[in-house]
Design an enzyme around this catalytic site. Structure first.
Site, PDB file in Angstrom:
ATOM      1  N   ALA A 123     -50.617 -11.462  18.673  1.00 47.19           N
ATOM      2  CA  ALA A 123     -49.568 -10.569  19.177  1.00 47.19           C
ATOM      3  C   ALA A 123     -48.623 -10.126  18.059  1.00 47.19           C
ATOM      4  O   ALA A 123     -48.735 -10.562  16.910  1.00 47.19           O
ATOM      5  CB  ALA A 123     -48.802 -11.275  20.290  1.00 47.19           C
ATOM      6  N   HIS A 124     -47.703  -9.267  18.416  1.00 44.98           N
ATOM      7  CA  HIS A 124     -46.801  -8.685  17.422  1.00 44.98           C
ATOM      8  C   HIS A 124     -45.924  -9.747  16.736  1.00 44.98           C
ATOM      9  O   HIS A 124     -45.506 -10.701  17.342  1.00 44.98           O
ATOM     10  CB  HIS A 124     -45.942  -7.555  17.983  1.00 44.98           C
ATOM     11  N   ASN A 125     -45.742  -9.518  15.449  1.00 44.80           N
ATOM     12  CA  ASN A 125     -44.831 -10.336  14.640  1.00 44.80           C
ATOM     13  C   ASN A 125     -45.309 -11.764  14.389  1.00 44.80           C
ATOM     14  O   ASN A 125     -44.540 -12.592  13.895  1.00 44.80           O
ATOM     15  CB  ASN A 125     -43.430 -10.356  15.260  1.00 44.80           C
ATOM     16  N   GLN A 166     -43.169   0.215  18.805  1.00 40.78           N
ATOM     17  CA  GLN A 166     -43.601  -0.833  17.887  1.00 40.78           C
ATOM     18  C   GLN A 166     -43.780  -0.174  16.520  1.00 40.78           C
ATOM     19  O   GLN A 166     -44.766   0.519  16.281  1.00 40.78           O
ATOM     20  CB  GLN A 166     -44.896  -1.463  18.391  1.00 40.78           C
TER      21      GLN A 166
END
EC number: 2.3.1.191
Lengths: 351, 351, 351
Positions: free
Chosen positions: B243-245, B202
C-alpha cells in the site's frame, strides 16, 4: 431464439412428462422464471415454490417429481441430477445465443512467422504470438494476450483479453482462461548468500490439462527444474496463486484468493475454500476439503473436511478471547495448581 | 551447449577436485541428474544419494565432501555455500541457452517522441512509452507494457508482458518485473465527509531499488504525499499488495499473497510468509520473520520469528475448539470459582 | 502554479482568518510543509506542531483554532471537517497541475464501427472497443484497455491502462478503475456430476454505480443469472475479489486483498478490513465494520465492529497456545472433573 422441449431432451437426455412441443427460450430460478422459460428444482427445500412458478417447464429429480410433480401446471423433465441438467440446459441456450467467433488473425495482431496458428482459430487485436507457438483448431485468443515462444494451446480453448502465457507452457483443449491470468512466470526461488538473494533460474514449465478453467488474475508459476502441473478438469477461481512445482489433481476445485505454496501436491476431487492457504512441500490426498480461510501446514493423509480459522465475534468479545488465547498457558497452570490442591484436600479428607 | 568444469570454476569460484575437462550441459537434483549434468548437495540428509547419482560432477560443502566425497565417482566442486553455487551455476547455463534479446523498438510499439529509450534496449510490440520516460541500456520491455510519463527504468531491467507503470515512478537497474504487475496506482486514501468518501489525490511516487524482483500480479501503490519505497535486493512473490507510503528494507523477501498496509515500515533482511498481513503504520525491525497466514497488528521491535494462525483440524474438532475459544471467558470464570472454593476448603481444613 | 487563499475559500468554503491574498502552491503535512504551502490539522494530538510549521496557511477545526489558532503565524481556514477540506484542497491543486487529457481516438486503438465513443472522450493506444459499447463524454480509456460488446462507461470515468471489461457490463459516471482490473469475468459456477464439473454459463452482468473507485488488479465477476451490483460511492482497494451476484451497498469501503464470496450482500456505509473474507450467501447490514484478517461466516444483523483473527506471538509462544487451543476440550474436561471433586469435598465438609 426458442427451443422445443423435445430438442432439449434429445440433446441432454432425461424423461419428458407433458407436452414435448412446449417452447422455452431460456432458464431461470423458480421464483424468477417467466412463462417462456424453463426452471429447475435442485434442492427439496424449494418444493413449495413449484406450484407457484410461472415457468413453462421444470427440471427435477424423480424423488421431487413424486412429491410435487402433480402440483405443477407445465411440462416436466425428470433427471438424475437436476442441477447438472440445469447447467447443461443453460449451456444449450448460451450456445444458441452466442455470437459466432470469426476465424482468422486480426490485422493488429503480431504473429511471429515461426508460430503455427490453426486456420479455424480466432486471434484478436494486439495479440502477440511468439516463435514456435502452436494455437489449436477453433482456439480463441482475445485482444492483448501475449503467447510466448513455443507455447502450445489446445483446440477449442479460449483465452479472454490480456492473458499472458510465458514461453514453453502447454495448455490443453477446451481450457478457459480469464483476463489478467499469468501462466508460467518465474517461481519464487532464491538461494541466500550472506543475507542477499541469488536467483535460481526457473526452467520448468506449466502444463495444464484439458477442460481446466482459470479465473481472472490467477497466477500459476513455472517449475524450478521440473514442471508445475494442473491436471484435467481442475477449476480455479479468481486471484489464486499456484507456486512453482505444485501438482493439482484432476477435477479439484479451488475457490478465489487461495494460495498453494511451492511443491505442494493436492489430490484429485479435492476442494480448497476461498483464501485457504496450502503450505509448501505438503501432500494432500484425494477427496480432501479444506475450508475457507484455513491454513494447511502439514500433509493430510485422510479424506474429509479440515478447518482452522478464528471465530468472528463482536470486537470487544474478540479482544477478551484473544487475550485469553495468548494466556492459555496461564489457565493451564491454574488448572494444574487446582488439581494439586484438590488432590491434597481429598487425601486429607480420606485420612 | 556443454561447458567444461574449469570454465564454471573460473567464473564462479570453488575448489575443483577431479577432471577439470569434465563436460556438463546443465544442472539437476541428485536423483534426476543424467551423466551429462552437474548436481549439488545442499542438505546433509541427501548424503546417501551421492554414491548413486548419475551426475558427472557435484557441488558440495567441505563438510559434506569430507564424509561422502570419496564415495562419489565424478568430479567435485567444493563451495562455501553449495546452494548459492547451484543458483549461480544454473544462471550460468541459463545465460548460455538464452535467446539473445534484439535491441530496438518494435514497429507496433507507441513511443512518445519525448521519451528516451537507450539504443540497446528492447521494446516489444504494443508497448506504450509516454512522454519523458527514460529506458536504460539493455532494458527489456516486453509486449503490452505501459510506461507512464516521466518513469525511469534502469539498465538491464526486464519487464515481462503486460506490466503497467504509472507516471513518475522510478525503477532501478537489474530489476525483474513479472506480468500483470501494477506499479504506482493510487493508494487507498479518502476522507470521510458525512458518510461519503472524498478522494485524496495520491501525488507521491514508487521508488524501486536495484536488483529487486516483483512477482506476477503484485501491486505497489504510489505514496499519498511522500513516496512508497522498495529498497535494493527486495524479492516480492506473486499477488502481493504493498500500500501507499510503505517502506520495505533491503534484501527482505515477501512470499505470495501477503499484504502490507499503508505506511508500514519493514526492516532489512526480513521475511514475510505467504498470505501474511502487516497492519498499517507499524514498524518491524530488521531480521524479523513473520510466518505464513499471520496478521501482524502491532510493531515488532525485536528480531525473531512471529506467528499467529488458527491450527487446522478435522472440521468437527475445529467446531468444538472454536466454540470453546468463543467461551474462554466462561472457562476462566469457572477456574476462578474453583480457586475460591478450594481456598475456602483449604482454610476450613486448616482451622 | 500558485493560488490565493481567497480562491481556495471561494471554491471550497470555510472561514478565512488572516491575509486572503496569501499565495499557496500545494499542500503538505505540518512537519513537511514549506513556506509556499498550506497545511492542515486534522487530529488534536498534532496541535503542538502548529506553532513550528513553516506553512503559509493552515486548515483546522474551530475547536483546534480556539486552542492553537493564536500561536500560528500564518493565515487560517476554519473548516467543519479539516481532513475532508484537506482532501478537496489537494484535489484543487492536483486539478491545476494535471496535464490536460486530449480528446480523440489514438490511431493505434481498435474501435468497432458499431461502438459509440463521445467526441470528448480520450481513447489511448492499443485500446480495443467492441461492437455496441458506449463511451461517455470526457471518459478516459488508457492504453491497452479492452472494452467488450455492449459495455457502457459513463461520463468522466477513467480507466487506467490494461483494464478489461467483459461484454454487457455497465459502469457509471466519474468511476476510476485502476490497471489490471477485470470486470465481468465468469463467476465460479459449476454443477458436480459424478465428480467432474459442468460449467454453468454466467449470463448476468456487473453494474457499477457512479463515483466508484476500483483498485489495481481487483476482480468483479459477472452474475450467474442475475447481476453483480456495486452501488454508488463504493471504494475498493487493490486485489479484491468480488464473486458473482454480490451486492455491495453505497459508500462502503473495502480494503486490499479482501474477498467477498458469491451472493454475499453487504450493506451501505460498511467497511471491510484488509484480507477479510466474507462468506457466500450471507447478509451484512448497514454500518458494519469487519476487521482486517477476519472471516465472516454468518450473516451480521447488528451494526458494530466484528473481529476474528489469531493473535500474533513469538513463534514458540504461538506453538504452545496453538497446542492448547487444539486441546481446549481436554482443559474443559479437567475443569469439569475439578468441579465434581470440589463439590464432593464441599458436601463432605458440610456434613
Amino acid at each position: 431464439m426458442s427451443t422445443r422441449l423435445k430438442e432439449l431432451v434429445e440433446s441432454l437426455g432425461g424423461q419428458l412428462i407433458g407436452d414435448a412441443d412446449t417452447q422455452v427460450s431460456g432458464i431461470a430460478p423458480l421464483s424468477d422464471a417467466t412463462a417462456s422459460q424453463i426452471t429447475f428444482l435442485s434442492n427439496p427445500k424449494f418444493r413449495p415454490q413449484v406450484a407457484q412458478t410461472q415457468a413453462a417447464a421444470i427440471i427435477l429429480s424423480a424423488a421431487d417429481d413424486a412429491v410435487v410433480g402433480a402440483d405443477y401446471h407445465g411440462a416436466r423433465i425428470v433427471a438424475a441430477n437436476p442441477y447438472a441438467y440445469f447447467a447443461k440446459a443453460a449451456q444449450f441456450f448460451a450456445a444458441r445465443n452466442a455470437i459466432p467467433v470469426v476465424p482468422g488473425i486480426h490485422p493488429a495482431a503480431t504473429v511471429d512467422p515461426g508460430a503455427h496458428v490453426a486456420a479455424s482459430a480466432h486471434i484478436g487485436p494486439n495479440v502477440v504470438i511468439e516463435d514456435g507457438a502452436v494455437i489449436g483448431e477453433k482456439a480463441r485468443i482475445e485482444a492483448g494476450c501475449v503467447i510466448g515462444r513455443g507455447v502450445k494451446i489446445g483446440s477449442d480453448s479460449c483465452l479472454y483479453p490480456n492473458v499472458t502465457v510465458y514461453a514453453a507452457c502447454e495448455i490443453g483443449a477446451r481450457v478457459i482462461i480469464h483476463s489478467g491470468v499469468v501462466i508460467g512466470a518465474d517461481g519464487f526461488g532464491f538461494a541466500n548468500e550472506g543475507g542477499t538473494w541469488v536467483k535460481i533460474p526457473q526452467t520448468g514449465r506449466v502444463l495444464i490439462g484439458d477442460d481446466v478453467e482459470i479465473g481472472a488474475n490467477t497466477t500459476i508459476d513455472r517449475g524450478a527444474l521440473a514442471d508445475t502441473v494442473i491436471e484435467e478438469g481442475v477449476k480455479l477461481d479468481n486471484q489464486i496463486q499456484i507456486a512453482h512445482n505444485c501438482h493439482i489433481g484432476a477435477h479439484t476445485a479451488i475457490a478465489a484468493c487461495a494460495g498453494i505454496a511451492g511443491s505442494a501436491r493436492i489430490g484429485k476431487y479435492c476442494s480448497i475454500g476461498g483464501a485457504a492457504m496450502i503450505h509448501g512441500h505438503i501432500t494432500i490426498v484425494d477427496h480432501v476439503h479444506v475450508s475457507a480461510g484455513t491454513l494447511a501446514l502439514r500433509s493430510i493423509s485422510e479424506p474429509g473436511q479440515y478447518t482452522g480459522f478464528y471465530p468472528i465475534a463482536k470486537h470487544g468479545d474478540w479482544e477478551k478471547s484473544a487475550a485469553l488465547v495468548r494466556n492459555l498457558n496461564g489457565m493451564r497452570e491454574k488448572i494444574r495448581a487446582l488439581e494439586k490442591s484438590v488432590k491434597q484436600l481429598t487425601e486429607k479428607d480420606n485420612e
